[in-house]
Structures are given as structure tokens and as C-alpha cells.
Design a protein around this motif. Structure first.
Motif, PDB file in Angstrom:
ATOM      1  N   GLY A   1     -30.029  31.594 -59.288  1.00  0.00           N
ATOM      2  CA  GLY A   1     -30.488  32.942 -59.576  1.00  0.00           C
ATOM      3  C   GLY A   1     -29.400  33.959 -59.857  1.00  0.00           C
ATOM      4  N   ASP A   2     -28.150  33.619 -59.573  1.00  0.00           N
ATOM      5  CA  ASP A   2     -27.050  34.578 -59.730  1.00  0.00           C
ATOM      6  C   ASP A   2     -26.337  34.448 -61.075  1.00  0.00           C
ATOM      7  N   TRP A   3     -25.992  35.579 -61.635  1.00  0.00           N
ATOM      8  CA  TRP A   3     -25.142  35.655 -62.826  1.00  0.00           C
ATOM      9  C   TRP A   3     -23.708  35.925 -62.394  1.00  0.00           C
ATOM     10  N   VAL A   4     -22.760  35.406 -63.152  1.00  0.00           N
ATOM     11  CA  VAL A   4     -21.351  35.791 -63.027  1.00  0.00           C
ATOM     12  C   VAL A   4     -20.829  36.090 -64.427  1.00  0.00           C
ATOM     13  N   SER A   5     -19.712  36.820 -64.475  1.00  0.00           N
ATOM     14  CA  SER A   5     -19.084  37.104 -65.771  1.00  0.00           C
ATOM     15  C   SER A   5     -17.580  36.877 -65.689  1.00  0.00           C
ATOM     16  N   CYS A   6     -17.007  36.543 -66.832  1.00  0.00           N
ATOM     17  CA  CYS A   6     -15.559  36.385 -66.987  1.00  0.00           C
ATOM     18  C   CYS A   6     -15.153  37.220 -68.186  1.00  0.00           C
ATOM     19  N   ASN A   7     -14.271  38.173 -67.952  1.00  0.00           N
ATOM     20  CA  ASN A   7     -13.822  39.070 -69.013  1.00  0.00           C
ATOM     21  C   ASN A   7     -12.609  38.451 -69.706  1.00  0.00           C
TER      22      ASN A   7
ATOM     23  N   ALA B   1     -22.368  33.262 -67.021  1.00  0.00           N
ATOM     24  CA  ALA B   1     -22.976  31.997 -66.618  1.00  0.00           C
ATOM     25  C   ALA B   1     -23.995  32.281 -65.515  1.00  0.00           C
ATOM     26  N   LYS B   2     -25.159  31.634 -65.630  1.00  0.00           N
ATOM     27  CA  LYS B   2     -26.208  31.798 -64.621  1.00  0.00           C
ATOM     28  C   LYS B   2     -26.639  30.429 -64.113  1.00  0.00           C
ATOM     29  N   ASP B   3     -26.774  30.319 -62.795  1.00  0.00           N
ATOM     30  CA  ASP B   3     -27.315  29.124 -62.167  1.00  0.00           C
ATOM     31  C   ASP B   3     -28.830  29.323 -62.102  1.00  0.00           C
ATOM     32  N   THR B   4     -29.583  28.425 -62.737  1.00  0.00           N
ATOM     33  CA  THR B   4     -31.033  28.600 -62.833  1.00  0.00           C
ATOM     34  C   THR B   4     -31.824  27.573 -62.023  1.00  0.00           C
ATOM     35  N   SER B   5     -31.136  26.806 -61.171  1.00  0.00           N
ATOM     36  CA  SER B   5     -31.841  25.761 -60.435  1.00  0.00           C
ATOM     37  C   SER B   5     -31.295  25.626 -59.018  1.00  0.00           C
ATOM     38  N   LEU B   6     -32.190  25.483 -58.069  1.00  0.00           N
ATOM     39  CA  LEU B   6     -31.820  25.300 -56.674  1.00  0.00           C
ATOM     40  C   LEU B   6     -31.585  23.804 -56.432  1.00  0.00           C
TER      41      LEU B   6
ATOM     42  N   PRO C   1     -26.550  39.898 -68.816  1.00  0.00           N
ATOM     43  CA  PRO C   1     -26.022  40.618 -69.983  1.00  0.00           C
ATOM     44  C   PRO C   1     -27.128  41.422 -70.652  1.00  0.00           C
ATOM     45  N   THR C   2     -26.768  42.628 -71.122  1.00  0.00           N
ATOM     46  CA  THR C   2     -27.745  43.487 -71.792  1.00  0.00           C
ATOM     47  C   THR C   2     -27.717  43.302 -73.298  1.00  0.00           C
ATOM     48  N   SER C   3     -26.695  42.632 -73.790  1.00  0.00           N
ATOM     49  CA  SER C   3     -26.600  42.327 -75.216  1.00  0.00           C
ATOM     50  C   SER C   3     -25.752  41.077 -75.353  1.00  0.00           C
ATOM     51  N   GLY C   4     -25.690  40.551 -76.558  1.00  0.00           N
ATOM     52  CA  GLY C   4     -24.894  39.354 -76.793  1.00  0.00           C
ATOM     53  C   GLY C   4     -25.778  38.197 -77.193  1.00  0.00           C
ATOM     54  N   THR C   5     -25.210  37.019 -77.202  1.00  0.00           N
ATOM     55  CA  THR C   5     -25.909  35.822 -77.616  1.00  0.00           C
ATOM     56  C   THR C   5     -25.911  34.823 -76.469  1.00  0.00           C
ATOM     57  N   CYS C   6     -27.093  34.318 -76.131  1.00  0.00           N
ATOM     58  CA  CYS C   6     -27.208  33.321 -75.070  1.00  0.00           C
ATOM     59  C   CYS C   6     -27.475  31.952 -75.676  1.00  0.00           C
ATOM     60  N   VAL C   7     -26.867  30.941 -75.079  1.00  0.00           N
ATOM     61  CA  VAL C   7     -27.149  29.569 -75.451  1.00  0.00           C
ATOM     62  C   VAL C   7     -28.521  29.239 -74.881  1.00  0.00           C
ATOM     63  N   THR C   8     -29.299  28.458 -75.607  1.00  0.00           N
ATOM     64  CA  THR C   8     -30.587  28.034 -75.082  1.00  0.00           C
ATOM     65  C   THR C   8     -30.370  27.397 -73.720  1.00  0.00           C
ATOM     66  N   GLU C   9     -31.171  27.788 -72.770  1.00  0.00           N
ATOM     67  CA  GLU C   9     -31.014  27.334 -71.390  1.00  0.00           C
ATOM     68  C   GLU C   9     -31.275  25.843 -71.265  1.00  0.00           C
ATOM     69  N   ILE C  10     -30.429  25.188 -70.495  1.00  0.00           N
ATOM     70  CA  ILE C  10     -30.686  23.798 -70.136  1.00  0.00           C
ATOM     71  C   ILE C  10     -31.170  23.779 -68.696  1.00  0.00           C
ATOM     72  N   GLN C  11     -31.657  22.655 -68.239  1.00  0.00           N
ATOM     73  CA  GLN C  11     -32.102  22.546 -66.850  1.00  0.00           C
ATOM     74  C   GLN C  11     -30.939  22.864 -65.919  1.00  0.00           C
ATOM     75  N   GLY C  12     -30.981  24.019 -65.286  1.00  0.00           N
ATOM     76  CA  GLY C  12     -29.988  24.376 -64.289  1.00  0.00           C
ATOM     77  C   GLY C  12     -28.957  25.404 -64.697  1.00  0.00           C
ATOM     78  N   ALA C  13     -28.794  25.693 -65.987  1.00  0.00           N
ATOM     79  CA  ALA C  13     -27.712  26.603 -66.393  1.00  0.00           C
ATOM     80  C   ALA C  13     -28.065  27.391 -67.648  1.00  0.00           C
ATOM     81  N   ARG C  14     -27.445  28.552 -67.737  1.00  0.00           N
ATOM     82  CA  ARG C  14     -27.551  29.400 -68.938  1.00  0.00           C
ATOM     83  C   ARG C  14     -26.195  30.045 -69.165  1.00  0.00           C
ATOM     84  N   ALA C  15     -25.801  30.208 -70.433  1.00  0.00           N
ATOM     85  CA  ALA C  15     -24.517  30.829 -70.768  1.00  0.00           C
ATOM     86  C   ALA C  15     -24.720  31.836 -71.889  1.00  0.00           C
ATOM     87  N   CYS C  16     -23.970  32.947 -71.817  1.00  0.00           N
ATOM     88  CA  CYS C  16     -24.070  34.003 -72.821  1.00  0.00           C
ATOM     89  C   CYS C  16     -22.674  34.519 -73.166  1.00  0.00           C
TER      90      CYS C  16
END
Length: 135
Positions: free
Chosen positions: A85-91, A45-50, A20-35
């Protein structure tokens, strides 16, 4: 908008997206991020852990009723099964914070968002504070 009493939780598989280029992200936890991007009502949603676990953004849309009380209107998940490493979005389509009246007869709309890892047993989630939905 649908009747929240009759609707089950919404569950969407996110589509591949850039960060995302703007918006609000939740502080990242081990393995995930949400904005959440209010302009367009997009959840990321982003997967941040292998680690082999899928991740998701869990969300709750709250509206203020005619007496000024915040009440849950809709809930859901935006799933990311694509891997590390991948982001996805839901509109989504939410009421704007300024819409009057909203479905509950008041004025106000906000999103409560969590970054979650779909691990064994209870999922691991971190919930952020309210994000008011204004475009």
C-alpha cells in the motif's frame, strides 16, 4: 553527469511519498507498480500486495548519440521496502530530451521503466515502453 562506462548500477532506497499526481505509470503487475514524473525526474514504486516481497522500479536512461542511435547511459533501481500500500519516490537528475548536446553528443533522453517484485530466484518485472524526458 558521470561517465556511464565507469559507473555501476544506481540503487536507491526510496523515501515515503504520496502517489504521483502526474507522469507515466507502467501497467501494474501482481504486487508492484512503477511511475516516472518527467517534471522533476522522479521515479515512484508502490507495493500493491501483502505477500512479504519488496518491490522496486527498475529504470534505464537512454541517450541518443551524435549518429542518432539510442544507447544506455545510466541504469538503476528505486527500492520500496515499506510494505503493501505504500508509495516511495527516488529523485534523479536526467538529461532533458531537448538538451543538445547531451553526454553522448546527440539530442534525446528517454527512460525505460519496469515494475518489479523481488521474489525468490529471478525477479518478476514488467517493462513499459520509452518515456521521453521532457519537463
Amino acid at each position: 553527469m558521470s561517465n556511464p562506462a565507469a559507473a555501476a548500477d544506481e540503487s536507491d532506497t526510496g523515501v515515503a511519498s504520496s502517489a504521483p499526481t502526474s507522469g507515466t505509470c507502467v501497467t501494474e503487475i501482481q504486487g508492484a507498480r512503477a511511475c516516472f514524473k518527467p517534471d522533476g525526474d522522479v521515479i515512484y514504486a508502490k507495493d500493491t500486495s501483502l505477500d512479504g516481497w519488496s518491490v522496486y522500479a527498475s529504470w534505464e536512461n537512454q541517450l541518443r548519440d551524435s549518429s542518432g542511435t539510442w544507447k544506455t547511459y545510466r541504469t538503476g533501481k528505486c527500492w520500496n521496502n515499506r510494505g503493501e500500500g505504500d508509495w516511495v519516490s527516488c529523485n534523479k537528475e536526467f538529461y532533458e530530451n531537448s538538451t543538445s548536446p547531451n553526454a553522448l553528443g546527440g539530442t534525446g533522453s528517454r527512460i525505460i521503466l519496469a515494475a518489479c517484485v523481488d521474489d525468490l530466484g529471478d525477479d518478476t518485472c514488467y517493462w513499459g515502453g520509452p518515456i521521453y524526458n521532457s519537463n
